[in-house]
Design an enzyme around this catalytic site. Structure first.
Site, PDB file in Angstrom:
ATOM      1  N   HIS A 187      47.733   1.048 -34.246  1.00  0.00           N
ATOM      2  CA  HIS A 187      46.845   0.213 -35.042  1.00  0.00           C
ATOM      3  C   HIS A 187      46.792   0.698 -36.489  1.00  0.00           C
ATOM      4  CE1 HIS A 187      45.569  -1.170 -31.139  1.00  0.00           C
ATOM      5  NE2 HIS A 187      44.768  -2.064 -31.687  1.00  0.00           N
TER       6      HIS A 187
HETATM    7  N1  LIG Z   1      43.232  -7.006 -21.132  1.00  0.00           N
HETATM    8  C1  LIG Z   1      42.578  -8.098 -21.525  1.00  0.00           C
HETATM    9  N2  LIG Z   1      42.580  -9.213 -20.760  1.00  0.00           N
HETATM   10  C2  LIG Z   1      41.935 -10.315 -21.188  1.00  0.00           C
HETATM   11  N3  LIG Z   1      41.276 -10.406 -22.327  1.00  0.00           N
HETATM   12  C3  LIG Z   1      41.231  -9.340 -23.109  1.00  0.00           C
HETATM   13  C4  LIG Z   1      41.875  -8.134 -22.775  1.00  0.00           C
HETATM   14  N4  LIG Z   1      41.688  -7.240 -23.771  1.00  0.00           N
HETATM   15  C5  LIG Z   1      40.948  -7.870 -24.698  1.00  0.00           C
HETATM   16  N5  LIG Z   1      40.673  -9.143 -24.306  1.00  0.00           N
HETATM   17  C6  LIG Z   1      39.920 -10.173 -25.029  1.00  0.00           C
HETATM   18  O1  LIG Z   1      40.215  -9.997 -26.412  1.00  0.00           O
HETATM   19  C7  LIG Z   1      38.997 -10.004 -27.153  1.00  0.00           C
HETATM   20  C8  LIG Z   1      39.127  -9.134 -28.379  1.00  0.00           C
HETATM   21  O2  LIG Z   1      40.068  -9.691 -29.247  1.00  0.00           O
HETATM   22  P1  LIG Z   1      40.336  -9.067 -30.682  1.00  0.00           P
HETATM   23  O3  LIG Z   1      39.079  -8.495 -31.230  1.00  0.00           O
HETATM   24  O4  LIG Z   1      40.963 -10.141 -31.487  1.00  0.00           O
HETATM   25  O5  LIG Z   1      41.405  -7.953 -30.395  1.00  0.00           O
HETATM   26  P2  LIG Z   1      41.233  -6.348 -30.443  1.00  0.00           P
HETATM   27  O6  LIG Z   1      40.414  -5.981 -29.244  1.00  0.00           O
HETATM   28  O7  LIG Z   1      42.618  -5.850 -30.355  1.00  0.00           O
HETATM   29  O8  LIG Z   1      40.558  -6.020 -31.735  1.00  0.00           O
HETATM   30  C9  LIG Z   1      37.955  -9.513 -26.181  1.00  0.00           C
HETATM   31  O9  LIG Z   1      36.690 -10.011 -26.526  1.00  0.00           O
HETATM   32  C10 LIG Z   1      38.441 -10.058 -24.849  1.00  0.00           C
HETATM   33  O10 LIG Z   1      37.951 -11.354 -24.599  1.00  0.00           O
HETATM   34 MG   LIG Z   2      41.348  -4.971 -33.363  1.00  0.00          MG
END
Ligand SMILES: Nc1ncnc2c1ncn2[C@@H]1O[C@H](COP(=O)(O)OP(=O)(O)O)[C@@H](O)[C@H]1O
Ligand SMILES: [Mg+2]
Ligand SMILES: Nc1ncnc2c1ncn2[C@@H]1O[C@H](COP(=O)(O)OP(=O)(O)O)[C@@H](O)[C@H]1O
Ligand SMILES: [Mg+2]
Ligand SMILES: [Mg+2]
Ligand SMILES: [Mg+2]
Lengths: 210, 128, 128, 210
Positions: B9
């Site tokens: 990241h």
């Molecule tokens: N392994 C997973 N399976 C399904 N949904 C997931 C998973 N990991 C994260 N999410 C979804 O992704 C969302 C977060 O997205 P985002 O904030 O854009 O990405 P990051 O977590 O990489 O910062 C969470 O609220 C959840 O709904």
């Molecule tokens: Mg993120």
């Protein structure tokens, strides 16, 4: 239910709704994650819009595929590969169709769920986008079984997602960033589930108003 | 030599790891995919694909990642790879420690299997 | 809140980790000791002592390190500490992964023991 | 054997020899480690010189302690805490002495070995500085037993360290950075052992020429 230009209209509407809720989504993610979900989704859907604007699409499959690739390529967080895979799986159900029926829509939701489960190694009840998407699909599926009309089914999908979203408040996050805070995620809505509800809501509203 | 791809990241983290490992293995092929397309904290499928492309050879490529979405984006990158995907593997290993061992090993001309054996004890269960 | 000290041969690596963790835990007390006194790759006992000092409280301090000499310099720092050394512990854990978990935990007001339990599965045998 | 000003002279001479061999030490470390040992040692001993120049010392213990702290504080690599601990342990054997005998010197080497073993969790045969220091100590100890004079004992220590250094070529590195290259370290001398040989050689030469 929809010809290609209506599908484009619905997705553009969803993109606008995401954009309008950027701040809200980021706040949800700030409470239990890394506070970038609004930025991620806004960026991803701005590229979906660009794709829809600039591209020409022979089939619904093509349209969903290119939109999915835009999400995969430009989101920058977990929601990129996840929503991206959902769109790509949706695309695969549509093949060379140039019109989408309500049954196609329900099928596409189902395929999206499978795609997200595969990509995220996740399942219902882990406080993710799936917890809005699965009840949305189930409500839609039931409405179809009950012989409801297109607008009613779309409305059922919308309401299913919103109910699911609300329920995520009770869940402990088991996947993604929010799993770091574990129990502390209780009482907060999942940002990815909120995005699902916004998108499915926007689609329902688009066809209801049309 | 086995190519090593570092997905994080954070651009700083992968630059730091490369710098550290380079002191011990100047010639090992290392490519970085740190941060998003618009240089925020996050990961980017295209950066990962390009990184794999940059260090790809018949000897194979090992992809290290920091956490969560980095893994999913690495998988997506592999799904859409031009190169022979059977030679590219994402590994479950402590990020800094595993990557440094692997880079030094690659510089010593160790094979994929030898490197994987050397980092086998650094598994963290990061690939759910 | 438990203080977290990050000791690395590379300033970039610890800056990157702090940045990443800060997205999830704005308030956790984190201090960095990256690179040598003259900003080369290496570690510096005084930077480590100062870092411990900066985040020291009755709640304790956990010290994460990347490899080898970082551990020895962390030990030296602890040997010469002004603060109560019994509350400061160097931990054997995957550097990036362990530190991020610990920082988020500290931000959640978890105790030393709770944090140590959360990172127990990330041991790498780094402390010979 | 030596009053404090001679100890200072010997350590200053050792520092100069390290400085003159900076490039060589860095090359040894470049072959099996991270290529900074010369820089580390040169920097550390330049601070030892500064300490010796600027300080005033009541006792030999004080002198060694401050020199050790200079190494600990300014080297920046494994050799900092290791040589630093060696000097600090040496200091502890000297207490309030203001003169060092050849027996004190041998004792101080022994204490240094223990210090390095403790700090580095290391032992003989692991291709480290210990593999020059241990044979140096043993040769000195034996020479004392044999009733050799100071210059002869110092010479025995020097030769012991050089022999040990040469032998490190055959060893596989088990500790420190060089352990990353493992078997590939065979055929190369250990940089830390080379520093030990330079320092003990400089001390012997200083008192032989005096
Ligand atoms: N392994 C997973 N399976 C399904 N949904 C997931 C998973 N990991 C994260 N999410 C979804 O992704 C969302 C977060 O997205 P985002 O904030 O854009 O990405 P990051 O977590 O990489 O910062 C969470 O609220 C959840 O709904
Ligand atoms: Mg993120
Ligand atoms: N655990 C240890 N025990 C004893 N000596 C060690 C140990 N680790 C490293 N060394 C010594 O330190 C030397 C390397 O010192 P230097 O290059 O200055 O530090 P770094 O390895 O941190 O770059 C090695 O050649 C070896 O003699
Ligand atoms: Mg996020
Ligand atoms: Mg070195
Ligand atoms: Mg070094």
């Amino acid at each position: 239910m929809a010809e290609l230009n209506q599908v484009i209209g619905a997705l553009n509407h969803a993109a606008d709704i995401i954009e309008n809720n950027k701040q809200h989504l980021t706040e949800l993610d700030g409470a239990i994650g890394d506070g970038d979900h609004g930025i991620n989704m806004s960026r991803g859907f701005s590229f979906v819009k660009k794709t829809l604007d600039e591209g020409s699409f022979e089939t619904a499959a093509d349209l969903f595929k290119k939109s999915g690739m835009a999400l995969v390529a430009h989101v920058g967080g977990a929601s990129g590969p996840l929503f991206g895979t959902a769109f790509l799986r949706a695309s695969m159900t549509l093949k060379d169709k140039t019109e989408i029926t309500i049954e196609d829509y329900i099928n596409l939701l189902k395929a999206s769920i499978e795609g997200i489960k595969m990509r995220g190694k996740s399942d219902a009840g882990e406080k993710t986008m799936l917890d809005a998407l699965i009840p949305a699909y189930e409500a839609g599926e039931q409405a179809v079984q009950q012989g409801k009309n297109t607008v009613e089914v779309l409305q059922a999908v919308k309401e299913g997602s919103e109910k699911g979203l609300k329920e995520t408040e009770k869940l402990v996050a088991k996947k993604g960033r929010a799993s770091y805070v574990g129990e502390r995620s209780i009482g907060h809505q999942d940002p990815g589930a909120a995005s699902v509800a916004l998108i499915l809501g926007a689609i329902a509203d688009y066809f209801s108003e049309a | 030599m086995v190519g090593i791809v570092l997905v994080s990241h954070s651009r700083k983290i992968v630059e730091g790891i490369r710098e550290l490992a380079a002191q011990m293995a100047k010639d090992a092929p290392v490519a970085l995919a740190g941060g998003t397309e618009d240089d925020r904290l996050g990961t980017d499928m295209n950066k990962i694909s390009n990184a794999v492309h940059d260090v790809y050879s018949e000897d194979g490529v090992l992809v290290f990642f920091d956490m969560g979405s980095a893994y999913m984006n690495a998988q997506m990158a592999l799904d859409f790879l031009e190169e022979d995907g059977s030679k590219v593997e994402i590994v479950d290993a402590a990020f800094v420690e595993g990557a440094i061992t692997a880079i030094v090993d690659s510089g010593l001309n160790k094979s994929m299997d030898e490197i994987k054996a050397d980092i086998a004890s650094m598994k963290l269960g990061k690939m759910p």
